[in-house]
Design an enzyme around this catalytic site. Structure first.
Site, PDB file in Angstrom:
ATOM      1  N   GLU A 361      55.591 -33.654  30.159  1.00  0.00           N
ATOM      2  CA  GLU A 361      54.656 -32.896  31.032  1.00  0.00           C
ATOM      3  C   GLU A 361      53.676 -32.052  30.212  1.00  0.00           C
ATOM      4  O   GLU A 361      53.346 -30.922  30.568  1.00  0.00           O
ATOM      5  CB  GLU A 361      55.410 -32.069  32.075  1.00  0.00           C
TER       6      GLU A 361
HETATM    7  N1  CAA Z   1      42.865 -27.981  37.510  1.00  0.00           N
HETATM    8  C1  CAA Z   1      41.726 -28.447  38.060  1.00  0.00           C
HETATM    9  N2  CAA Z   1      40.779 -29.076  37.324  1.00  0.00           N
HETATM   10  C2  CAA Z   1      40.996 -29.235  36.018  1.00  0.00           C
HETATM   11  C3  CAA Z   1      42.170 -28.758  35.393  1.00  0.00           C
HETATM   12  C4  CAA Z   1      43.108 -28.097  36.189  1.00  0.00           C
HETATM   13  N3  CAA Z   1      44.227 -27.625  35.689  1.00  0.00           N
HETATM   14  N4  CAA Z   1      42.105 -29.043  34.081  1.00  0.00           N
HETATM   15  C5  CAA Z   1      40.951 -29.679  33.877  1.00  0.00           C
HETATM   16  N5  CAA Z   1      40.299 -29.807  35.057  1.00  0.00           N
HETATM   17  C6  CAA Z   1      38.970 -30.388  35.265  1.00  0.00           C
HETATM   18  C7  CAA Z   1      37.953 -29.466  34.644  1.00  0.00           C
HETATM   19  O1  CAA Z   1      37.515 -28.493  35.536  1.00  0.00           O
HETATM   20  C8  CAA Z   1      36.864 -30.424  34.239  1.00  0.00           C
HETATM   21  O2  CAA Z   1      35.992 -30.646  35.305  1.00  0.00           O
HETATM   22  P1  CAA Z   1      34.525 -29.942  35.293  1.00  0.00           P
HETATM   23  O3  CAA Z   1      33.808 -30.575  34.153  1.00  0.00           O
HETATM   24  O4  CAA Z   1      33.978 -30.286  36.634  1.00  0.00           O
HETATM   25  O5  CAA Z   1      34.755 -28.496  35.094  1.00  0.00           O
HETATM   26  C9  CAA Z   1      37.604 -31.714  33.940  1.00  0.00           C
HETATM   27  O6  CAA Z   1      38.888 -31.624  34.587  1.00  0.00           O
HETATM   28  C10 CAA Z   1      37.822 -31.894  32.468  1.00  0.00           C
HETATM   29  O7  CAA Z   1      38.299 -30.673  31.999  1.00  0.00           O
HETATM   30  P2  CAA Z   1      38.557 -30.356  30.486  1.00  0.00           P
HETATM   31  O8  CAA Z   1      37.605 -31.140  29.660  1.00  0.00           O
HETATM   32  O9  CAA Z   1      38.664 -28.903  30.271  1.00  0.00           O
HETATM   33  O10 CAA Z   1      39.990 -30.849  30.393  1.00  0.00           O
HETATM   34  P3  CAA Z   1      40.490 -31.745  29.329  1.00  0.00           P
HETATM   35  O11 CAA Z   1      40.218 -33.153  29.689  1.00  0.00           O
HETATM   36  O12 CAA Z   1      39.990 -31.274  28.016  1.00  0.00           O
HETATM   37  O13 CAA Z   1      42.050 -31.446  29.459  1.00  0.00           O
HETATM   38  C11 CAA Z   1      44.185 -31.257  28.515  1.00  0.00           C
HETATM   39  C12 CAA Z   1      42.697 -31.285  28.334  1.00  0.00           C
HETATM   40  C13 CAA Z   1      44.577 -29.944  29.147  1.00  0.00           C
HETATM   41  C14 CAA Z   1      44.738 -31.370  27.145  1.00  0.00           C
HETATM   42  C15 CAA Z   1      44.684 -32.411  29.455  1.00  0.00           C
HETATM   43  O14 CAA Z   1      44.238 -33.642  28.957  1.00  0.00           O
HETATM   44  C16 CAA Z   1      46.188 -32.423  29.537  1.00  0.00           C
HETATM   45  O15 CAA Z   1      46.785 -31.654  30.301  1.00  0.00           O
HETATM   46  N6  CAA Z   1      46.842 -33.320  28.756  1.00  0.00           N
HETATM   47  C17 CAA Z   1      48.286 -33.466  28.828  1.00  0.00           C
HETATM   48  C18 CAA Z   1      48.659 -34.482  29.826  1.00  0.00           C
HETATM   49  C19 CAA Z   1      50.097 -34.333  30.264  1.00  0.00           C
HETATM   50  O16 CAA Z   1      50.580 -33.235  30.518  1.00  0.00           O
HETATM   51  N7  CAA Z   1      50.772 -35.448  30.421  1.00  0.00           N
HETATM   52  C20 CAA Z   1      52.124 -35.418  30.927  1.00  0.00           C
HETATM   53  C21 CAA Z   1      52.337 -36.626  31.781  1.00  0.00           C
HETATM   54  S1  CAA Z   1      53.452 -36.405  33.072  1.00  0.00           S
HETATM   55  C22 CAA Z   1      54.998 -36.484  32.449  1.00  0.00           C
HETATM   56  O17 CAA Z   1      55.281 -36.284  31.303  1.00  0.00           O
HETATM   57  C23 CAA Z   1      55.979 -36.689  33.535  1.00  0.00           C
HETATM   58  C24 CAA Z   1      57.194 -37.434  33.244  1.00  0.00           C
HETATM   59  O18 CAA Z   1      57.353 -38.604  33.572  1.00  0.00           O
HETATM   60  C25 CAA Z   1      58.307 -36.672  32.687  1.00  0.00           C
END
Ligand code: CAA
Length: 379
Positions: A361
């Site tokens: 996650e």
């Molecule tokens: N809520 C709402 N919108 C969001 C958001 C949030 N938390 N985070 C990003 N966004 C939106 C932004 O607003 C942006 O839109 P705008 O341009 O309109 O503002 C767009 O998404 C892109 O935002 P960013 O460029 O800031 O975000 P990012 O792409 O750089 O995100 C990151 C970076 C936080 C590293 C993200 O890629 C991330 O969370 N990566 C990890 C993924 C993850 O957690 N994977 C786990 C998979 S699930 C799992 O493990 C379950 C299982 O089976 C056990």
């Protein structure tokens, strides 16, 4: 978390605690070795309604307060972290549907969990783990259908789910704004499971690839509008990370319980080893960390209850509690000494189980990115 829950939920907590202690903890020991899916345990859990704890009351769920669910999750994690991972992963898929789905999708997924079925959240891909936006899976619109193609990996419940929340690119040229989200039924032609992971820990959970090969789904399976999939996924993770932290607190607590139990009866130099201040201080530090992590989880849940922003707090809860679970497991092994390193005793399993809480996650490095982004803001 038990101290925060309503008096009327205490009986439920006691029932779940006994089930986890007598059935889950004991039986999962052997499944940890074999790596098999403990179907009987999950059937019993489903009969007790544990799959549907987070189903809202308006969709037929038990209407429990979040802190009550957290207290129950902590008990499950204390017993077996693979077990709580399975339940949490179904709820992760459910959260996505509750955030992005329409009424029909919400009711259908809630009904499935109430029936004791499982859900899976399919975001991760071989080239889109931490970099979740780099998705290669596509959903091409053809009339009233979408055709899915791609491979998801490390999917918890991938081989046992009845519904799959799937992100896919509907318009690659738009980057993250071209990602959409869908709910796909198990058994849809073109959906199959691949490689089952032989994991270091949480071995009672099912983790595998989910493959889409010309998988046709109705256009009505889309959640929200085209292009909203990434936002739905990020909002889902924001919420779910607190629950991952809750599971990690359960492991951290079990480490304390095991270390205290062993340390009281293990005699060296004519006295129980816990008579030594050096070990008492280790226990105190384990407790400080665990209680702090628990309070952080409770704080994030309170913000959710109050409808306030919680993205940063959820990331802190997950990150800190995951680190605490690993630290406590290492200390528990140290207190048990050679026995701690032996598979005869439970604490080596706790370390293997704890480690994933720093990874799934969103790795703890990703959590720090989320936290930093919240603190620093755009500049
Ligand atoms: N809520 C709402 N919108 C969001 C958001 C949030 N938390 N985070 C990003 N966004 C939106 C932004 O607003 C942006 O839109 P705008 O341009 O309109 O503002 C767009 O998404 C892109 O935002 P960013 O460029 O800031 O975000 P990012 O792409 O750089 O995100 C990151 C970076 C936080 C590293 C993200 O890629 C991330 O969370 N990566 C990890 C993924 C993850 O957690 N994977 C786990 C998979 S699930 C799992 O493990 C379950 C299982 O089976 C056990």
């Amino acid at each position: 978390m038990a101290f925060l829950i309503n008096p009327e939920d205490q009986d439920l907590l006691q029932t779940v605690r006994e089930f986890c202690e007598k059935e889950v903890k004991e039986q999962c020991k052997e499944f940890d070795v074999s790596g098999e899916w403990p179907a009987d345990i999950y059937e019993q859990a489903a009969e007790m309604g544990l799959n549907a704890l987070e189903v809202p009351e308006e969709y037929g769920g038990p209407g429990l307060e979040r802190v009550t669910v957290a207290a129950l999750m902590e008990e499950m994690a204390k017993a077996d972290a693979g077990f709580v991972t399975t339940i949490t992963a179904s709820n992760l898929a459910l959260k996505a549907v509750l955030i992005g789905g329409n009424e029909e999708q919400k009711q259908r997924c809630c009904d499935l969990l109430i029936e004791g079925k499982h859900g899976a959240f399919c975001l991760t891909e071989p080239m889109a783990g931490s970099d979740a936006s780099n998705s290669k899976t596509t959903a091409v619109r053809e009339g009233d259908e979408y055709v899915l193609n791609g491979r998801k990996c490390f999917i918890t419940n991938g081989g046992v789910a009845s519904f799959y929340v799937v992100t896919a690119m509907t318009d690659k040229s738009q980057g993250v704004k071209g990602m959409s989200a869908f709910v796909v039924d198990a058994g849809t032609p073109g959906l199959s499971t691949g490689n089952h992971e032989n994991k270091m820990g949480i071995r009672t959970s099912n983790t595998c690839d989910v493959v889409f090969e010309d998988c046709r789904i109705p256009a009505s399976a889309r959640m929200g509008a085209e292009g909203e999939g990434y936002k739905i996924a990020m909002q889902t993770l924001d919420m779910s990370r607190t629950w991952v932290g809750c599971g990690a607190v359960g492991i951290a607590q079990r480490c304390i319980d095991e270390a205290v139990s062993y340390g009281k009866q293990r005699i060296t130099f004519g006295k129980p080893i816990l008579k030594n201040q050096a070990l008492q201080f280790k226990i105190a530090d384990m407790e400080i960390r665990t209680e702090t992590a628990r309070q952080m989880v409770a704080h994030a849940l309170k913000l959710m209850d109050e409808g306030k922003p919680y993205s940063k707090e959820s990331a802190i809860a997950k990150c800190y509690a995951g680190d605490v679970a690993v630290q406590n497991a290492l200390e528990a092994i140290q207190i048990l000494g050679g026995y701690g390193y032996s598979r005869e005793y439970p604490v080596e399993k706790l370390l293997r189980d704890a480690k994933i809480f720093q990874i799934y996650e969103g790795t703890n490095e990703i959590q720090r990115m989320v936290i930093a982004k919240n603190v620093i803001g755009k500049f």
